[in-house]
Design an enzyme around this catalytic site. Structure first.
Site, PDB file in Angstrom:
ATOM      1  CB  CYS A  51      38.251  37.648  37.477  1.00 41.32           C
ATOM      2  SG  CYS A  51      37.134  37.159  36.187  1.00 41.32           S
ATOM      3  CG  ASP A  98      42.768  39.853  38.105  1.00 44.67           C
ATOM      4  OD1 ASP A  98      41.733  39.572  37.485  1.00 44.67           O
ATOM      5  OD2 ASP A  98      43.781  39.119  38.132  1.00 44.67           O
ATOM      6  CB  CYS A 126      47.498  38.490  42.697  1.00 46.75           C
ATOM      7  SG  CYS A 126      47.809  38.402  40.940  1.00 46.75           S
ATOM      8  CB  CYS A 169      48.525  39.562  35.887  1.00 43.79           C
ATOM      9  SG  CYS A 169      47.777  38.616  37.210  1.00 43.79           S
TER      10      CYS A 169
END
Lengths: 393, 143
Positions: free
Chosen positions: B33, B35, B58, B102
């Site tokens: 994915c 992360d 990110c 996130c």
């Protein structure tokens, strides 16, 4: 660091002053509609035809074979859908590749919904299409082939001439998206057996919002939009005169100085590639080392993610791009990086640097020095790197 | 695109690192994915005395990890469990819609680390949500 180092020239380029100068009269006093018959329209009319010969000369075509459009996405859509629809009585099969730009890929997907069949050719680990695979994919129903000349992400140059030769032999219309090629590698439609080709002005220091399509004489293609009789009834809509003039001037300059540009940019590219591969561990070069366009370098840095890399570079005044999911607006990394066989986690850590006329050799040193620091910093906080260090693998 | 707070936490992330012999370690997300977040907790008398993180991801993933660790440091376990992804987003002055996941990852990483602490100490854990923070195929409805 007040001056930015712009190394995203494959995304767009900065307009050249000479191009702007050529455009200016058509944004100011020469505002006449080229379709009108009074004297105010004479100069715009002549200017469009002059730009047409500049484009024709740059790609080895005849003036009548050049049509101006709003962008290369329009040219790609028009070429692929236009041919599919005009020749559907002859067959319903199209050959393309897995590494096309979305302007082609999504157009093909839309044709598949209409019942067309598309073969997407695989590429090797360097992003090269095999001419043999192309030959084997041809069926009695194949009407069109479309292959990207230079890949926009990894810079691989395809064997266009060889593919064109086979297409010609088999009576298949051959289109190529040459957006990244023009001004960066020689393009000659006659010599390379190209039937149709898409051009975008802003990739070679021209303005945005204007492109051109080459359509070889004798090819039937339906107009994409209904409307007025502009562009010899092929493309309706009042001409973007200043844009077209800018495209003409830019392509003239880009092809006249091609050798010089290729020498200069490949020197920057090679220096960057060499230093990055030698000075940063756990990095790979994406794309073919030899069959590679002069201005492109694309790397994957293991254990880190591309968007974090881009943000860090931006903070240092370096503007580049990445094929990571976080920059693509989807959860998957770039289809091009996946097509060359990169696992997701390595594709996420990609960086594309694309040089242009305005770059200098010092830029390469500045980029490398900053990259070393940034990659080390991001790796220091990466659990993937921690696991690698711990397990030695 | 990102708020100043996000850029601050991205450029100068707080609490980066590892804790040796941590009381609890949680890792969520996966490399596919793009992360992965790993959080280390040092817990004493029900209080999070120290917290460290490592994140592959990110800018928003790094900033949310940094902010989440700041928010739970010095707090009791039950207080830490109450910190939602929404609170992390608010503390960062917002995130672009595509980056909300996130913050979910950050919330889940904290929970996973606390869960690990419970497991290590044979404490019966309260019910914690089972999201792994990877949004492809996720049907958790986070705000």
């Amino acid at each position: 660091m007040s001056e930015k180092i712009y190394v995203d020239n494959a995304a767009t380029t900065r307009l050249k002053p000479e191009v702007l100068e050529a455009m200016m009269p058509y944004l100011t006093e020469e505002y006449g509609n080229p379709s009108s018959i009074y004297s105010l329209s004479n100069k715009p009319k002549i200017a469009i035809e002059n730009a047409r010969s500049q484009v024709a000369k740059a790609i080895g075509a005849d003036e009548k074979e050049v049509v101006f459009v709003s962008c290369a996405t329009e040219a790609d859509n028009w070429a692929v859908k236009g041919i599919a629809h005009a020749y559907k009585n002859k067959g319903n099969h199209i050959i393309s590749t897995k590494i096309e730009h979305h302007a082609i890929l999504h157009t093909l997907q839309s044709l598949e919904k209409e019942g067309f069949e598309v073969t997407y050719l695989d590429v090797d680990e360097n992003g090269l299409v095999s001419v043999e695979d192309f030959k084997n994919a041809i069926t009695d129903n194949t009407i069109l082939a479309t292959v990207i000349f230079v890949n926009n992400e990894i810079g691989t140059i395809q064997p266009i001439k060889e593919i064109g030769e086979i297409a010609k032999e088999k009576g298949i219309i051959f289109h190529t998206d040459s957006v990244q090629a023009i001004g960066h590698t020689p393009v000659d439609v006659k010599e390379m057996n190209i039937d149709m080709l898409s051009i975008s002005a802003h990739k070679f220091y021209g303005p945005k919002g204007v492109g051109a399509m080459y359509v070889r004489k004798g090819i039937r293609i339906f107009p994409y939009m209904d409307g007025g009789a502009q562009e010899n009834r092929k493309r309706a809509g009042t001409e973007n005169v200043a844009g077209i003039v800018g495209l003409g001037k830019a392509i003239e300059m880009a092809t006249e100085n091609l050798d010089e540009t290729m020498t200069k940019l490949s020197k920057l590219r090679d220096k960057l590639i060499e230093r990055v591969l030698n000075e940063i561990p756990h990095v790979r070069l994406n794309g073919d080392r030899e069959k590679r366009v002069c201005h492109n370098a694309n790397f994957s840095f293991r254990f880190i993610e591309g968007e974090a890399l881009l943000l860090s570079l931006d903070l240092k005044g370096i503007l580049a791009s990445s094929g990571s999911a976080c920059t693509s607006g989807s959860l998957d990394p770039s289809h091009v990086l996946l097509a060359i066989g990169l696992p997701h986690e390595i594709a996420h850590g990609s960086l594309r640097v694309s040089f242009g006329d305005f770059n200098k050799e010092e830029d390469v040193d500045y980029i490398v020095e900053n990259l070393k620091e940034i990659v080390a910093r991001l790796r220091a906080m990466s659990p993937l790197y921690e696991a690698y260090e711990r397990n030695g693998k | 695109m990102y708020s100043e707070k996000v850029m601050d936490h991205f450029s100068n992330p707080r609490n980066v690192g590892e804790i040796e012999n941590a009381s609890g370690v949680g890792e969520v997300g996966n490399a596919k994915c793009g992360d992965i977040m790993k959080i280390y907790l040092d817990i004493e008398n029900d209080i999070i005395k120290d917290v460290k993180f490592k994140t592959f991801g990110c800018g928003a993933a790094i900033a949310t990890s940094s902010m989440a660790t700041e928010m739970i440091k010095g707090k009791s376990i039950s207080e830490a469990l109450e910190i939602t992804n929404k609170a992390v987003v608010e503390a960062l002055d917002g995130l672009p819609p595509a980056k909300i996941h996130c913050s979910v990852l950050a919330e889940e990483a904290v929970k996973a680390a606390i869960l690990d602490y419970y497991t290590q100490n044979g404490i019966e854990a309260p019910e914690l949500s089972g999201c792994n923070g990877c949004c492809s195929g996720c049907d958790c409805h986070h705000e």
